[in-house]
Design a protein around this motif. Structure first.
Motif, PDB file in Angstrom:
ATOM      1  N   ILE A 156      44.847  41.293  25.818  1.00 29.92           N
ATOM      2  CA  ILE A 156      44.979  42.431  26.746  1.00 29.92           C
ATOM      3  C   ILE A 156      43.703  42.591  27.568  1.00 29.92           C
ATOM      4  N   ALA A 157      42.545  42.491  26.901  1.00 24.76           N
ATOM      5  CA  ALA A 157      41.265  42.631  27.603  1.00 24.76           C
ATOM      6  C   ALA A 157      41.070  41.521  28.623  1.00 24.76           C
ATOM      7  N   PHE A 165      33.733  46.072  32.266  1.00 22.65           N
ATOM      8  CA  PHE A 165      34.744  47.084  32.567  1.00 22.65           C
ATOM      9  C   PHE A 165      34.100  48.387  33.044  1.00 22.65           C
ATOM     10  N   PHE A 216      43.385  39.671  30.255  1.00 26.53           N
ATOM     11  CA  PHE A 216      44.252  39.861  31.420  1.00 26.53           C
ATOM     12  C   PHE A 216      43.869  41.123  32.205  1.00 26.53           C
ATOM     13  N   SER A 217      43.405  42.146  31.496  1.00 25.67           N
ATOM     14  CA  SER A 217      42.976  43.376  32.174  1.00 25.67           C
ATOM     15  C   SER A 217      41.744  43.126  33.044  1.00 25.67           C
ATOM     16  N   SER A 218      40.891  42.196  32.615  1.00 22.29           N
ATOM     17  CA  SER A 218      39.691  41.902  33.399  1.00 22.29           C
ATOM     18  C   SER A 218      40.035  41.337  34.778  1.00 22.29           C
ATOM     19  N   LEU A 223      43.437  41.965  36.189  1.00 27.58           N
ATOM     20  CA  LEU A 223      44.358  42.912  36.810  1.00 27.58           C
ATOM     21  C   LEU A 223      43.676  44.197  37.257  1.00 27.58           C
ATOM     22  N   ILE A 224      42.503  44.483  36.707  1.00 24.00           N
ATOM     23  CA  ILE A 224      41.796  45.706  37.109  1.00 24.00           C
ATOM     24  C   ILE A 224      41.395  45.657  38.583  1.00 24.00           C
ATOM     25  N   THR A 257      43.727  47.546  40.848  1.00 26.71           N
ATOM     26  CA  THR A 257      43.721  49.012  40.829  1.00 26.71           C
ATOM     27  C   THR A 257      42.762  49.612  41.849  1.00 26.71           C
TER      28      THR A 257
END
Length: 366
Positions: A291-292, A356, A294-296, A298-299, A302
């Motif tokens: 999750i971390a 993050f 892919f979030s790095s 996809l963020i 945002t």
């Protein structure tokens, strides 16, 4: 020039590449977009030519790459241009994204422009990963095994998705065929996304270092001359890498044929994936690590949705934080290539939090 404007097709070329208005004060950092276009064309041309001699079969893939290197006329040049061209693709795209973050190019009204750009970046990463598997060396095989296994972290459907990607119960011939087909297809998807990106740029215009409206100049000849300087430097640096140290950015284990029975001591991806690999390894829990990671990525999507003030990104504080973020990114890149033990794990966890935190600060201050 009149003919260019009257012809329905050439008039589009004229609007986009000759009369397109650009801010007069943009610097050479705005060359990155055109450089990426040149590298994409180079990758497609060399890739299509290499595909003519490559055999997507686990028994012959490694040998076909050696055949290209040794027997095909200038095959060594094509392969080294393609492999090192991928590295240059990421070098330039990191400069391009960094410039966008530094000058807050993600702010409205460029929402679509930034979003399509991030999608291009993600598709690039997928294409590069698929291409890295094709030589079927040790690092190719085990890299494919490790990365595809990450999808098993998806609840309920994860393992089925992994088996679907593999085409069986392990990385084998079906996997190689699927990866080759997708690696051939995705560059053309990239080209279509780039066309949408250029349309968005033409629609909403480019940013500039001051972040305010000023004088505008035609794209040609004022900025084509700047782009030519960038092209010359790109090809000089690429030529140095290709002719003098073609394997500098690669891994020596990939010159060993893939062996499912022998696991390399230290499995690492290509250098451009290392920061995200470090984020993955920094979290002991597999699901949270995926999750971390892919979030790095996809963020980035945002940023246009939650930032509204146009000048917040140009303050001295945000610029200082940006350079701190860059240093942290390079530290993550170094950590991604280190063994998985103390103190690298603890340092990676700190750097992940800092990574993050930068985006959280942007979202709060924006």
């Amino acid at each position: 020039m009149k003919f260019l404007k009257r012809n329905p097709i050439l008039s589009l070329v004229n609007d986009f590449f000759i009369d397109s208005p650009l801010p007069a004060n943009i610097t050479y950092f705005w060359n990155a977009g055109s450089l990426l276009g040149v590298v994409l064309v180079l990758q497609i041309l060399t890739g299509v030519t290499l595909a003519m001699h490559y055999t997507p079969n686990t028994l012959y893939a490694f040998a076909s790459v050696e055949h290209i290197m040794r027997d095909v006329n200038y095959g060594w040049l094509l392969r080294y241009l393609h492999a090192n061209g991928a590295s240059f693709f990421f070098i330039v795209v990191y400069i391009h994204i960094g410039r966008g973050l530094y000058f807050a190019s993600y702010r409205p009204p460029r929402l679509i422009l930034w979003t399509v750009g991030v999608v291009i970046y993600i598709v690039m990463m997928a294409t590069a990963f698929l291409g890295y598997v094709l030589p079927w060396g040790q690092m190719s095989f085990w890299g494919a095994t490790v990365i595809t296994n990450l999808l098993s972290a998806i609840p309920w459907l994860g393992q089925d998705i992994v088996y679907f990607l593999w085409g069986g119960f392990s990385v084998d011939n079906a996997t190689l065929n699927r990866f080759f087909s997708l690696h051939y297809l995705l560059p053309f998807v990239l080209a279509a996304l780039v066309a949408v990106h250029i349309l968005g740029l033409h629609q909403y215009g480019s940013t500039n270092p001051l972040g305010v409206r000023g004088d505008y100049l035609r794209f040609h000849p004022y900025f084509t001359s700047k782009d030519l300087v960038g092209f010359v430097w790109l090809f000089i640096l690429l030529a140095i890498l290709v002719f003098f140290m073609p394997n500098y950015l690669g891994h020596p284990d990939n010159y060993i044929p893939a062996n499912p029975l022998v696991t390399p001591h230290h499995i690492v991806p290509e250098w451009y994936f290392l920061p995200f690999y470090a984020i993955l390894r920094a979290i002991p829990n597999k699901v949270l690590g995926v999750i971390a990671m892919f979030s790095s990525l996809l963020i980035l999507l945002t940023l246009p949705w939650f930032t509204r003030l146009r000048l917040a990104g140009n303050t001295p504080l945000m610029k200082s934080l940006f350079w701190f973020f860059v240093a942290n990114f390079f530290l993550l890149m170094w950590l991604g290539g280190q063994p998985i033990h103390s103190p690298y794990i603890q340092i990676g966890q700190i750097c992940t939090v800092l990574y993050f935190s930068y985006f959280v600060i942007i979202l709060i201050m924006g």
